[in-house]
Design a protein around this motif. Structure first.
Motif, short mmCIF file in Angstrom:
data_model
loop_
_atom_site.label_atom_id
_atom_site.label_comp_id
_atom_site.label_asym_id
_atom_site.label_seq_id
_atom_site.Cartn_x
_atom_site.Cartn_y
_atom_site.Cartn_z
N VAL A 19 0.85 -1.19 0.00
CA VAL A 19 0.00 0.00 0.00
C VAL A 19 0.89 1.24 0.00
CG1 VAL A 19 -1.97 -1.10 1.12
CG2 VAL A 19 -0.23 0.01 2.53
N SER A 20 0.42 2.27 -0.66
CA SER A 20 1.17 3.51 -0.75
C SER A 20 1.19 4.24 0.59
CB SER A 20 0.54 4.42 -1.81
OG SER A 20 1.05 5.73 -1.74
N GLY A 21 2.28 4.94 0.85
CA GLY A 21 2.36 5.75 2.06
C GLY A 21 1.34 6.87 2.07
N GLU A 22 0.82 7.23 0.89
CA GLU A 22 -0.17 8.30 0.77
C GLU A 22 -1.60 7.77 0.77
OE1 GLU A 22 0.94 11.42 0.97
OE2 GLU A 22 2.87 10.40 1.19
N SER A 23 -1.77 6.48 0.99
CA SER A 23 -3.11 5.88 0.98
C SER A 23 -3.82 6.08 2.31
CB SER A 23 -2.98 4.38 0.70
OG SER A 23 -2.34 3.73 1.81
N GLY A 24 -5.08 5.65 2.35
CA GLY A 24 -5.82 5.67 3.61
C GLY A 24 -5.19 4.78 4.65
N TRP A 25 -4.58 3.67 4.20
CA TRP A 25 -3.88 2.79 5.13
C TRP A 25 -2.74 3.55 5.82
CZ3 TRP A 25 -5.90 -2.07 5.61
CH2 TRP A 25 -6.64 -2.59 4.54
N GLY A 26 -2.02 4.34 5.02
CA GLY A 26 -0.92 5.11 5.59
C GLY A 26 -1.39 6.03 6.70
N LEU A 51 -1.90 1.81 -4.15
CA LEU A 51 -0.75 0.94 -3.99
C LEU A 51 0.50 1.61 -4.54
CD1 LEU A 51 -2.38 -2.36 -5.32
CD2 LEU A 51 -2.31 -1.55 -2.96
N GLY A 52 1.64 1.10 -4.14
CA GLY A 52 2.90 1.57 -4.68
C GLY A 52 3.76 0.38 -5.08
N VAL A 53 4.51 0.55 -6.14
CA VAL A 53 5.44 -0.49 -6.60
C VAL A 53 6.85 0.08 -6.58
CG1 VAL A 53 6.16 -1.96 -8.53
CG2 VAL A 53 3.72 -1.60 -8.08
N ILE A 54 7.76 -0.67 -5.98
CA ILE A 54 9.18 -0.29 -5.94
C ILE A 54 9.96 -1.36 -6.68
CG2 ILE A 54 11.18 0.04 -4.42
CD1 ILE A 54 9.17 0.96 -2.25
#
Length: 295
Positions: free
Chosen positions: A173-180, A285-288
């Motif tokens: 999950v992205s750091g900028e998401s609601g999860w973050g 989401l984020g992909v690295i």
């Protein structure tokens, strides 16, 4: 201080129920497929450096749904190569589903599998105990870094396995998401200190930045309908709340203050938007993507 609440992953049956409901209510797999179809082929194009055989590791492979799509793109980019796929998945239920899907596939003639019913940490320990020297061409870690004890050590280990033209792909999950936002606010109350659990791409990027490791980053837009979470006693709403908080039976085990705070936060604009009477949670989401370490 560790949270006294039980982690949802401790009850695999309940976790699988919550996970499948989450997939029904979110665009997560669709945004993953968009990434796999539109961006991943370019990432895979240089994998292997022209070798006739490729080794792949899927860490936290689940039921193989996404894994098999990734393998398909890999084979399209490298026609004629043989592929060996190491599947790493601790859930016996998911492994059985994965193996069942493989048995039904008609286009896997040049792909072999080994099945590892173990966690990422157990796989690393087993690999080291066997003194394996083999290098790997592509490794993907999709939505699994929440369940390790040490994010940095886990990324370091799998990164070290890459061959000279290899790639490591991490999806979280992205750091900028609601999860973050949820985890930044309630990490102490919700997260099990024995697992990384409340980790986002922001945490992984911070670790990599501190070590001077370069990477590429992609943001994937996704939403999750959590409307029923705000209807007390709604069966699906309660299951979604368990998944959101990663807490087993959250409504009945959390304090009234914590439950009230979480529900209030979930409706805030930096967590969710409301549209046509529905509450849509930011599930971005984020992909690295990492290249091999240079000597």
């Amino acid at each position: 201080m560790a949270s006294p609440l039980r982690c949802l992953v401790e009850d695999d049956d309940k976790y699988q129920q919550a996970f499948h409901l989450f997939l029904e209510r979110s665009s997560e797999h669709q945004c993953m497929r968009d990434f796999i179809n539109n961006i991943l082929p370019g990432i895979l194009s240089s994998v292997g450096g022209g070798k006739s055989h490729l080794d792949v590791i899927g860490v936290g492979s689940g039921d193989g749904d996404i894994d098999l799509e990734i393998l398909s793109k890999l084979r399209l980019k490298h026609p004629g190569v043989t592929v060996h796929n190491h599947v790493v998945e601790p859930s016996g239920y998911q492994l059985r589903r994965y193996r069942g899907s493989v048995a039904k596939k008609q286009d896997l003639d040049h792909v072999t599998f080994d099945w590892n019913k173990m966690t990422a940490s157990e796989f690393a320990e087993d690999w080291k105990a066997k003194k394996m020297t083999k290098k790997v061409d592509f490794i993907h870690m999709i939505q699994m870094l929440y369940y390790v004890k040490d994010v940095g050590a886990t990324v370091d280990f799998f990164h070290s396995l890459l061959d000279k033209s290899g790639k490591l792909l991490i999806l979280l999950v992205s750091g900028e998401s609601g999860w973050g936002k949820l985890w930044r606010t309630y990490k102490t109350e919700l997260c099990n200190s024995e697992l990384s659990q409340c980790v986002t791409t922001a945490d992984v990027k911070s670790i990599l930045d501190s070590r001077g490791v370069s990477y590429k980053n992609y943001e994937l837009i996704s939403q999750m309908d959590i409307t029923e979470c705000f209807t007390p006693g709604d069966e699906k709403g309660e299951l979604l709340l368990d998944f959101l908080t990663e807490v087993l039976d959250f409504s009945n085990s959390a304090s009234p203050e914590l439950k009230e705070g979480v529900l209030k936060l979930l409706r805030q604009p930096d967590c969710s938007v409301e549209s046509d009477g529905r509450v849509l949670f930011n599930n971005n989401l984020g992909v690295i993507v990492l290249e091999p370490l240079t000597a």
